[in-house]
Design an enzyme around this catalytic site. Structure first.
Site, mmCIF file in Angstrom:
data_model
loop_
_atom_site.group_PDB
_atom_site.id
_atom_site.type_symbol
_atom_site.label_atom_id
_atom_site.label_comp_id
_atom_site.label_asym_id
_atom_site.label_seq_id
_atom_site.Cartn_x
_atom_site.Cartn_y
_atom_site.Cartn_z
ATOM 1 N N GLU A 154 44.855 29.953 37.477
ATOM 2 C CA GLU A 154 45.418 30.403 36.197
ATOM 3 C C GLU A 154 46.588 29.506 35.809
ATOM 4 O OE1 GLU A 154 46.205 34.616 36.302
ATOM 5 O OE2 GLU A 154 44.119 35.051 35.855
ATOM 6 N N GLU A 311 37.455 36.241 37.434
ATOM 7 C CA GLU A 311 38.176 37.418 37.944
ATOM 8 C C GLU A 311 38.067 38.538 36.931
ATOM 9 O OE1 GLU A 311 42.362 36.928 38.679
ATOM 10 O OE2 GLU A 311 42.093 35.015 39.665
HETATM 11 C C1 GAL Z 1 45.353 37.004 38.054
HETATM 12 C C2 GAL Z 1 45.514 36.099 39.247
HETATM 13 C C3 GAL Z 1 45.189 36.782 40.557
HETATM 14 C C4 GAL Z 1 45.756 38.163 40.574
HETATM 15 C C5 GAL Z 1 45.240 38.952 39.391
HETATM 16 C C6 GAL Z 1 45.760 40.364 39.335
HETATM 17 O O1 GAL Z 1 46.349 36.704 37.115
HETATM 18 O O2 GAL Z 1 44.745 34.943 39.130
HETATM 19 O O3 GAL Z 1 45.718 35.999 41.605
HETATM 20 O O4 GAL Z 1 47.153 38.080 40.530
HETATM 21 O O5 GAL Z 1 45.631 38.318 38.205
HETATM 22 O O6 GAL Z 1 45.321 41.038 38.181
#
Ligand code: GAL
Length: 670
Positions: A154, A311
């Site tokens: 990110e 994610e």
């Molecule tokens: C994203 C990140 C992850 C985790 C996740 C939590 O921003 O890539 O490492 O922190 O959010 O929602």
């Protein structure tokens, strides 16, 4: 399957997660892998935050644990999405080089102890990170388990805008490259105002906080610079990987409601496969519509082709004021909405819920409470469904409508001095998108200036910053027979944030057939009435038509009697203008009328009361109709084929139970 020189090949739709084995003792790893197999996981992101483990002291590498975990995943047939490990610098690097710490706009530093504590312009950080990425690529670049490179994580999530002296020096280099000489910069930024003229490059800094509001041209360029700087950082790591390994390279975007710092239109071409992270945002009025919007925008970044959801969550996150779990069936509905809108991979953050650290209250595939949980059962069910959807991979979403989206407009709209702070760019975009979404119409999200020839209807919400040539693509397309809707605050400034004079809407003005003289924003919470019975909010303006017809005018409010909705015949097409923000139902009615006029149809006819989504993905031999029923009652959808989850054949109408998702393979490509 993806259209790059290094395609990401995967059998069917990838199903996976972030996995942080370093948080656990090795005896947990075997249990993890056994459960991954049970859930059908086949793509696992590791080593995202690996730096301190891999390089515990400068130049001293320890790959043992990573060798071990990659070996175990490989033996289980699970593919690896390998992080370069550079997302967060180790403590020793920060201690040795405190100048890599990012600086906030008030001139204070942000320190070690969270994550991403690095300045995007720091040569020291970049060199150390690229060295680590190269070492990881040297070791694993041709490992058979490695399917994808995951650069950093990110990029720009917490450190996109750094105001330190190193960033200022880099900003000046970027400005010199862009403007060539100071006169051009002074003109572009309008520094004649408030005695801001620069007479030497060294006088220019990052836009740290000032006693009064800051120069909007400088702010806009600083956003552009910061996005470019992070992209160049990505490229430095990606080059190190590509010169050592044939594996495709990506990083996870954040196409989401609360992050606006990266202009991903300019990043997308550097990705071998576009990947996005998305979390439902409980602070929004309609989080599910925003999910659909983000998925459609990510598909736009992938030029309409498949992409990976890198994610999302199985339940609550930990970073909103109130972090809600999903309702029953929510994991399937959310995941499959992404698939419906073009994702060929669905992954979660994270595999096993942490017991320590900032994210211990963040949901995971394997919750703290273990496998005897609704979340685990739904994860396993999703894995099974994803497996059944293998044939969908590679098919492309069908859309007749486009919505023009611009990060530059987002930045320019949010400037410090504006007519009303009661709304932002994204609210306008979401309002327009929600109207289309509620009507079940599929939308491609495209950049300003993109080719529109395949669409029947184009919506342009609040495109505040526009170049003449970008506006011309739209107006020429309308003249050739298209139906376009432009909404207020569009066409207000050029690429230097300089007002287009002669009547607002600037380069759209003639095609719209209106003359906007004055903005008249409306108090939040005070509705205005329109002559067609609609209610609207937040905005009105004082205009008159030149060649357009008035479809509705303001009955009350600061622009009573003036046009609110207009339609102009422009060439063979229709150029509509909306000078306010209608209530959701009224916006829907307007968009429904335009869609009818333009001959745009939903992918299928549905009968039911609740909210639902219908999207068609078209493959070479068949098409796939995704039906997501958000309501609690059954939904009836007119279609025929084979339902891929249940295997049932559908003769004329699919019945989708409340809260369920169904995917119909339609044999004859429709
Ligand atoms: C994203 C990140 C992850 C985790 C996740 C939590 O921003 O890539 O490492 O922190 O959010 O929602």
């Amino acid at each position: 399957m993806f259209g790059s020189a290094r395609p990401f090949e995967h059998d069917g739709i990838a199903f996976g997660c972030d996995y942080n084995p370093e948080q656990w003792a090795p005896d947990v790893w075997d249990e993890d892998i056994a459960l991954m197999i049970e859930a059908g996981v086949d793509l696992v992101a590791i080593n995202i935050f690996g730096w301190a483990h891999l390089e515990p002291r400068e130049g001293e590498y320890d790959f043992q644990a990573l060798d071990d975990i990659i070996g175990r995943l490989d033996a289980a047939g699970i593919r690896v999405n390998l992080g370069t490990g550079t997302a967060s610098p180790p403590a020793w690097l920060v201690r040795a080089h405190p100048e890599i710490l990012p600086m906030a706009e008030d001139g204070t530093r942000r320190y070690f102890g969270g994550r991403q504590s690095w300045c995007p312009s720091s040569p020291v950080f970049r060199e150390a990170a690229v060295r680590l990425a190269a070492a990881v690529a040297d070791r694993y670049g041709d490992h058979p388990a490695v399917a994808l490179w995951h650069v950093s994580n990110e990029i720009g999530c917490h450190n996109a805008l750094c105001y330190c002296d190193e960033s200022a020096a880099s900003f000046r280099r970027w400005l010199r490259e862009k403007y060539g000489d100071l006169d051009a910069l002074n003109r572009a930024w309008g520094t004649a105002f408030w005695s801001q003229a620069y007479s030497a490059w060294d006088e220019i800094g990052t836009p740290r906080l000032t006693p009064a509001t800051r120069n909007p041209g400088q702010m806009l360029d600083f956003h552009r610079f910061s996005s470019d700087e992070l992209l160049s950082y990505y490229r430095a790591e990606a080059d190190a990987l590509r010169s050592r390994s044939a594996v495709p390279v990506t990083t996870n975007f954040m196409v989401t409601a609360h992050i606006d710092d990266m202009d991903y239109w300019s990043w997308a071409d550097d990705m071998d496969v576009v990947a996005n992270d998305h979390y439902l945002d409980g602070r929004l009025d309609d989080p599910e519509a925003e999910l659909a919007f983000a998925a459609d925008l990510t598909r736009g970044l992938a030029s309409g082709g498949p992409w990976i959801l890198m994610e999302h969550s199985t339940g609550a996150v930990n970073w909103q004021p109130l972090n809600k779990p999903k309702s029953a069936g929510g994991i399937l509905r959310n995941s499959l909405t992404h698939v419906a809108r073009g994702a060929d991979g669905v992954c979660f953050f994270q595999w096993r819920a942490s017991v320590q650290g900032s994210e211990k209250f963040h949901s995971a595939m394997l919750p703290h409470a273990g496998t005897d949980t609704a979340v685990w059962r739904e994860v396993v069910q999703l894995g099974d469904v994803i497996e059944r959807l293998g044939e969908v991979a590679g098919s492309r979403v069908d859309a007749q409508t486009a919505l023009i989206f611009s990060w530059e407009s987002w930045w320019a709209t949010q400037n410090e001095s504006r007519p009303s702070s009661a709304f932002g760019y994204l609210e306008q975009v979401h309002a327009a998108y929600s109207a289309l979404h509620a009507l079940g119409l599929t939308v491609d999200i495209v950049a300003p200036g993109a080719d529109l020839s395949r669409y029947r209807l184009v919506i342009v919400p609040g495109l505040h910053l526009v170049r003449a040539e970008e506006a011309a693509v739209l107006t020429d397309w309308i003249a050739a027979g298209g139906t376009g809707l432009v909404t207020f605050f569009s066409g207000t400034v050029d690429e230097h944030d300089r007002v287009w004079t002669g009547g607002y809407t600037g380069p759209f003005r003639e095609a719209l057939g209106i003359h906007v003289e004055e903005f008249a924003p409306v108090e939040p919470g005070v509705p205005v009435q329109l002559s067609n019975g609609a209610t609207a909010h937040l905005w009105s303006e004082r205009s008159r038509v030149t060649t357009a017809d008035v479809e509705a005018s303001f009955v009350d409010g600061p622009s009573a009697g003036r046009p609110a909705v207009t339609r102009n015949t422009w060439g063979r097409g229709a150029a509509w203008y909306l000078a306010t923000l209608p209530a959701a139902a009224d916006y829907r009615a307007l968009v429904a009328r335009l869609a009818r006029d333009a001959g745009v149809r939903a992918p299928a006819v549905a009968h039911g009361d609740g909210a639902f989504e219908l999207v068609r993905r078209r493959g070479t031999d068949a098409s796939y109709l995704f039906i997501v029923n958000h309501g609690s009652e059954p939904l009836l959808v007119e279609c025929a084929g084979t339902e891929l989850i249940t295997g049932a054949s559908v003769a004329a109408c699919a019945e989708v139970p409340g809260g369920a998702v169904r995917i119909i393979r339609e044999e004859a490509a429709r």
